[in-house]
Design a protein around this motif. Structure first.
Motif, PDB file in Angstrom:
ATOM      1  N   ASP A   4       0.843  -1.183   0.000  1.00 42.74           N
ATOM      2  CA  ASP A   4       0.000   0.000   0.000  1.00 42.74           C
ATOM      3  C   ASP A   4       0.882   1.238   0.000  1.00 42.74           C
ATOM      4  O   ASP A   4       1.535   1.536   0.991  1.00 42.74           O
ATOM      5  CB  ASP A   4      -0.894   0.024   1.242  1.00 42.74           C
ATOM      6  N   ILE A   6       1.237   5.349  -0.440  1.00 40.70           N
ATOM      7  CA  ILE A   6       0.509   6.602  -0.408  1.00 40.70           C
ATOM      8  C   ILE A   6       1.009   7.365  -1.622  1.00 40.70           C
ATOM      9  O   ILE A   6       2.204   7.648  -1.735  1.00 40.70           O
ATOM     10  CB  ILE A   6       0.791   7.393   0.887  1.00 40.70           C
ATOM     11  N   ASN A   7       0.118   7.604  -2.555  1.00 41.31           N
ATOM     12  CA  ASN A   7       0.501   8.322  -3.764  1.00 41.31           C
ATOM     13  C   ASN A   7       0.474   9.815  -3.515  1.00 41.31           C
ATOM     14  O   ASN A   7      -0.544  10.354  -3.084  1.00 41.31           O
ATOM     15  CB  ASN A   7      -0.445   7.980  -4.917  1.00 41.31           C
ATOM     16  N   THR A  32       5.719   5.675   0.225  1.00 42.72           N
ATOM     17  CA  THR A  32       5.104   6.688  -0.626  1.00 42.72           C
ATOM     18  C   THR A  32       5.645   6.577  -2.036  1.00 42.72           C
ATOM     19  O   THR A  32       6.761   6.080  -2.243  1.00 42.72           O
ATOM     20  CB  THR A  32       5.417   8.114  -0.114  1.00 42.72           C
ATOM     21  N   ASN A  56      -3.242  10.299  -3.390  1.00 43.55           N
ATOM     22  CA  ASN A  56      -4.003  10.392  -2.149  1.00 43.55           C
ATOM     23  C   ASN A  56      -3.929  11.827  -1.639  1.00 43.55           C
ATOM     24  O   ASN A  56      -4.902  12.373  -1.131  1.00 43.55           O
ATOM     25  CB  ASN A  56      -3.413   9.458  -1.085  1.00 43.55           C
ATOM     26  N   VAL A  57      -2.733  12.390  -1.775  1.00 44.69           N
ATOM     27  CA  VAL A  57      -2.533  13.773  -1.360  1.00 44.69           C
ATOM     28  C   VAL A  57      -1.840  14.531  -2.484  1.00 44.69           C
ATOM     29  O   VAL A  57      -0.829  14.069  -3.024  1.00 44.69           O
ATOM     30  CB  VAL A  57      -1.678  13.886  -0.070  1.00 44.69           C
ATOM     31  N   ASP A  84     -11.846  12.266  -4.113  1.00 46.35           N
ATOM     32  CA  ASP A  84     -11.152  11.625  -3.001  1.00 46.35           C
ATOM     33  C   ASP A  84      -9.726  12.126  -2.780  1.00 46.35           C
ATOM     34  O   ASP A  84      -9.024  11.653  -1.898  1.00 46.35           O
ATOM     35  CB  ASP A  84     -11.119  10.108  -3.198  1.00 46.35           C
ATOM     36  N   ILE A  85      -9.297  13.079  -3.584  1.00 46.09           N
ATOM     37  CA  ILE A  85      -7.928  13.598  -3.439  1.00 46.09           C
ATOM     38  C   ILE A  85      -7.902  14.659  -2.338  1.00 46.09           C
ATOM     39  O   ILE A  85      -8.668  15.616  -2.369  1.00 46.09           O
ATOM     40  CB  ILE A  85      -7.436  14.239  -4.756  1.00 46.09           C
ATOM     41  N   ASN A 131      -5.717  11.394   9.058  1.00 42.49           N
ATOM     42  CA  ASN A 131      -6.858  10.616   8.579  1.00 42.49           C
ATOM     43  C   ASN A 131      -7.792  11.605   7.888  1.00 42.49           C
ATOM     44  O   ASN A 131      -8.578  12.291   8.521  1.00 42.49           O
ATOM     45  CB  ASN A 131      -7.554   9.919   9.750  1.00 42.49           C
ATOM     46  N   TRP A 132      -7.705  11.677   6.559  1.00 42.56           N
ATOM     47  CA  TRP A 132      -8.411  12.718   5.814  1.00 42.56           C
ATOM     48  C   TRP A 132      -9.914  12.611   5.920  1.00 42.56           C
ATOM     49  O   TRP A 132     -10.621  13.604   5.918  1.00 42.56           O
ATOM     50  CB  TRP A 132      -7.973  12.713   4.346  1.00 42.56           C
ATOM     51  N   GLN A 133     -10.410  11.380   6.022  1.00 40.08           N
ATOM     52  CA  GLN A 133     -11.849  11.186   6.146  1.00 40.08           C
ATOM     53  C   GLN A 133     -12.364  11.958   7.355  1.00 40.08           C
ATOM     54  O   GLN A 133     -13.317  12.714   7.297  1.00 40.08           O
ATOM     55  CB  GLN A 133     -12.120   9.686   6.342  1.00 40.08           C
TER      56      GLN A 133
END
Length: 148
Positions: A4, A6-7, A32, A56-57, A84-85, A131-133
């Motif tokens: 996984d 993180i892009n 990353t 992701n960010v 979702d970005i 935690n962006w959510q």
């Protein structure tokens, strides 16, 4: 098995800033993948291409030639496929106007570029582990500007 990652994408016209940014992530030893673009036009061309891996960010410098960070932000926010970005404004400016504008336009966080490499690493590790959510549900102007 796929790791996984993180892009992360940075759009910044300053070559030194791009180099510090990628070096900081290498130092942090996080999983990353970092891509950089030197202006907003290249960034948007990439994001709109079919082979783009959406980040992701996304870190956006405000003052770029051809297409500014604010223009990119507006375009991204108008397109549902980018919903979702998480968008981090990454700028040397700490002007109230810039902070206000980007907040209103829907950026997730505002980061004034740190003056030292050590601070940059701290900022980046903090932003990437948010935690962006949760963060975006409780958005207000006080937690919009990342203060360290």
């Amino acid at each position: 098995m796929q790791e996984d990652y993180i892009n992360i994408i940075l759009a910044d016209d300053d070559e030194d800033d791009r180099m510090f940014f990628t070096d900081a992530f290498e130092d942090l030893k996080m999983t990353t993948k970092v891509q950089t673009f030197n202006d907003g036009v290249y960034l948007m061309d990439y994001l709109n291409s079919t082979e783009a891996t959406l980040p992701n960010v996304l870190f956006l410098d405000l003052n770029m030639p051809r297409k500014s960070g604010l223009e990119c932000l507006q375009e991204i926010k108008q397109d549902p496929k980018f919903k979702d970005i998480a968008i981090a404004i990454y700028s040397t400016s700490a002007s109230e106007e810039d902070i206000e504008n980007t907040f209103v336009q829907g950026a997730n966080i505002y980061i004034k570029k740190p003056s030292s490499f050590k601070k940059l690493k701290k900022v980046l590790s903090e932003v990437v582990t948010i935690n962006w959510q949760y963060h975006t549900n409780n958005m207000n102007k006080d937690n919009f500007l990342l203060r360290l």
